[in-house]
Each structure stands twice: as C-alpha cells, then as structure tokens.
Design a protein around this motif. Structure first.
Motif, PDB file in Angstrom:
ATOM      1  N   TYR A 122       0.791  -1.028   0.101  1.00  0.00           N
ATOM      2  CA  TYR A 122      -0.017   0.197   0.004  1.00  0.00           C
ATOM      3  C   TYR A 122       0.931   1.410   0.054  1.00  0.00           C
ATOM      4  O   TYR A 122       1.842   1.351   0.915  1.00  0.00           O
ATOM      5  CB  TYR A 122      -0.622   0.080   1.120  1.00  0.00           C
ATOM      6  CG  TYR A 122      -1.771   1.017   1.376  1.00  0.00           C
ATOM      7  CD1 TYR A 122      -2.818   1.369   0.572  1.00  0.00           C
ATOM      8  CD2 TYR A 122      -1.515   2.132   2.390  1.00  0.00           C
ATOM      9  CE1 TYR A 122      -3.845   2.514   0.603  1.00  0.00           C
ATOM     10  CE2 TYR A 122      -2.484   3.221   2.408  1.00  0.00           C
ATOM     11  CZ  TYR A 122      -3.473   3.524   1.581  1.00  0.00           C
ATOM     12  OH  TYR A 122      -4.245   4.367   1.735  1.00  0.00           O
ATOM     13  N   PRO A 124       0.612   4.894   0.925  1.00  0.00           N
ATOM     14  CA  PRO A 124      -0.585   5.793   1.455  1.00  0.00           C
ATOM     15  C   PRO A 124      -0.660   7.192   0.643  1.00  0.00           C
ATOM     16  O   PRO A 124      -1.755   7.780   0.816  1.00  0.00           O
ATOM     17  CB  PRO A 124       0.116   6.082   2.805  1.00  0.00           C
ATOM     18  CG  PRO A 124       1.177   5.383   3.112  1.00  0.00           C
ATOM     19  CD  PRO A 124       1.502   4.504   1.929  1.00  0.00           C
ATOM     20  N   GLY A 127      -2.843   6.312  -2.133  1.00  0.00           N
ATOM     21  CA  GLY A 127      -3.721   5.372  -2.069  1.00  0.00           C
ATOM     22  C   GLY A 127      -3.542   4.091  -2.957  1.00  0.00           C
ATOM     23  O   GLY A 127      -4.885   3.318  -3.077  1.00  0.00           O
ATOM     24  N   SER A 128      -2.694   3.499  -3.675  1.00  0.00           N
ATOM     25  CA  SER A 128      -2.422   2.411  -4.336  1.00  0.00           C
ATOM     26  C   SER A 128      -2.402   1.206  -3.576  1.00  0.00           C
ATOM     27  O   SER A 128      -1.507   1.321  -2.680  1.00  0.00           O
ATOM     28  CB  SER A 128      -1.380   2.632  -5.392  1.00  0.00           C
ATOM     29  OG  SER A 128      -1.532   3.923  -6.106  1.00  0.00           O
ATOM     30  N   LYS A 143      -7.230   1.142  -6.143  1.00  0.00           N
ATOM     31  CA  LYS A 143      -7.242   2.185  -4.962  1.00  0.00           C
ATOM     32  C   LYS A 143      -8.390   2.030  -4.348  1.00  0.00           C
ATOM     33  O   LYS A 143      -9.537   2.582  -4.710  1.00  0.00           O
ATOM     34  CB  LYS A 143      -6.898   3.781  -5.569  1.00  0.00           C
ATOM     35  CG  LYS A 143      -5.828   4.048  -6.208  1.00  0.00           C
ATOM     36  CD  LYS A 143      -5.777   5.346  -6.807  1.00  0.00           C
ATOM     37  CE  LYS A 143      -4.029   5.508  -7.437  1.00  0.00           C
ATOM     38  NZ  LYS A 143      -4.240   7.159  -8.063  1.00  0.00           N
ATOM     39  N   ALA A 147     -10.043   4.280   3.786  1.00  0.00           N
ATOM     40  CA  ALA A 147      -8.786   4.550   4.389  1.00  0.00           C
ATOM     41  C   ALA A 147      -8.160   3.503   5.195  1.00  0.00           C
ATOM     42  O   ALA A 147      -6.867   3.357   5.078  1.00  0.00           O
ATOM     43  CB  ALA A 147      -8.816   5.761   4.984  1.00  0.00           C
TER      44      ALA A 147
END
Length: 164
Positions: A122, A124, A127-128, A143, A147
């Motif tokens: 991941y 951050p 967001g991939s 994505k 969160a």
C-alpha cells in the motif's frame, strides 16, 4: 635482457588489470547512480502513466500477461480499476501493477505478507494497493475507497526496502 622483458610484461599485466578494475568501478558507479533509490520517476508531457514511471514500457505483451497471476481475470480487473491509474489498456494496467511491486523495494510503501506468502503493498501517498502471489505475479491492483482497507488485510508487516 630477459629481466627487462619480464618486467615490461608484468607492467603490461598490472596496467591491464588496473584499467579493467577502473572500468568496473566506473560502471558500478553509473549503475548505482541510476538505480531506483537515486533515480527519479520521469514526468513526460503527454505520456501514459506506465511511460511516466519507466520512460517506456519494458515488457512485451506476453511478459506482461505472465506478470498477472490469472491472465483471464486481467480484462475484468482493468475494466474495474484501470481508470484508478489512468491506464489506457489492460497491458498498461498490468505493467503499472508490476512496476508498483518493484517500486515498493525502494519507496516507503507499507507491506504485509500472510501465511500463504501473499504480499500486500500500500502506498499511503497515492492510495494505491497491490496484492501479489508468492511467485510475484499480480493478484489485484487498485485504489481502495476505505482509508483503513490495508490495515484490515491479513499478514505481518514487513519492510521491502530491507530484505532479511
């Protein structure tokens, strides 16, 4: 006379060894300088996301298909997630997933590995998220909307930048 000839021969050998060693050091330095930890991701005007990551795709269509764990699922994954990355086609999407795995060895991405050796990565910042089979082939790349998606994934945290 033989002594002078022998000395000259030894000098030529040492000189050649020195030149070969110097060339190897220079070559290693160039490789180090251009390696991913020190290289930047090029930004090319009008280039696709895959071209922006590596300046140009480096895998053939067959190699890209082999990088995807289940090639039959690639069209569906591309249809659902390709736009997350601006990919223009399934090959480009699979290439981006393949490159994401390799960038995880130099970038501060988060990673986990589970008991079946499935690797989850991941980033951050973007967001991939990517999941990879034990053989390094891609399971999925997208994505997530949530969160906390990565935090809910199984496995223990690992640092891909410091393999042990």
């Amino acid at each position: 006379m033989i002594g002078a000839r022998q000395t000259r021969s030894n000098f030529e050998i040492v000189n050649r060894v020195f030149l070969v060693t110097a060339a190897a050091i220079v070559g290693a330095g160039l490789l180090w300088f251009h390696s991913p930890p020190h290289a930047t991701k090029p930004e090319l005007a009008g280039a696709s996301p895959a071209e922006q990551i590596n300046a140009q795709p480096v895998l053939s269509h067959a190699e890209i298909l082999r990088s995807w764990g289940n090639p039959a699922s690639l069209p569906d994954h591309f249809a659902r997630h390709g736009r997350d990355f601006g990919a223009r086609n399934a090959d480009e999407y699979a290439l981006l997933a393949h490159q994401f795995l390799h960038w995880a060895t130099v970038e501060p991405y988060r990673a986990k590995i589970d008991n079946q050796r499935v690797l989850r990565i991941y980033d951050p910042r973007t967001g991939s998220f990517g999941a990879y089979n034990p053989d390094g082939t891609t399971k999925t790349f997208f994505k997530p909307v949530s969160a906390g998606y990565f935090d809910r994934q199984p496995g223990r945290t690992i640092d891909l930048r410091n393999p042990r």
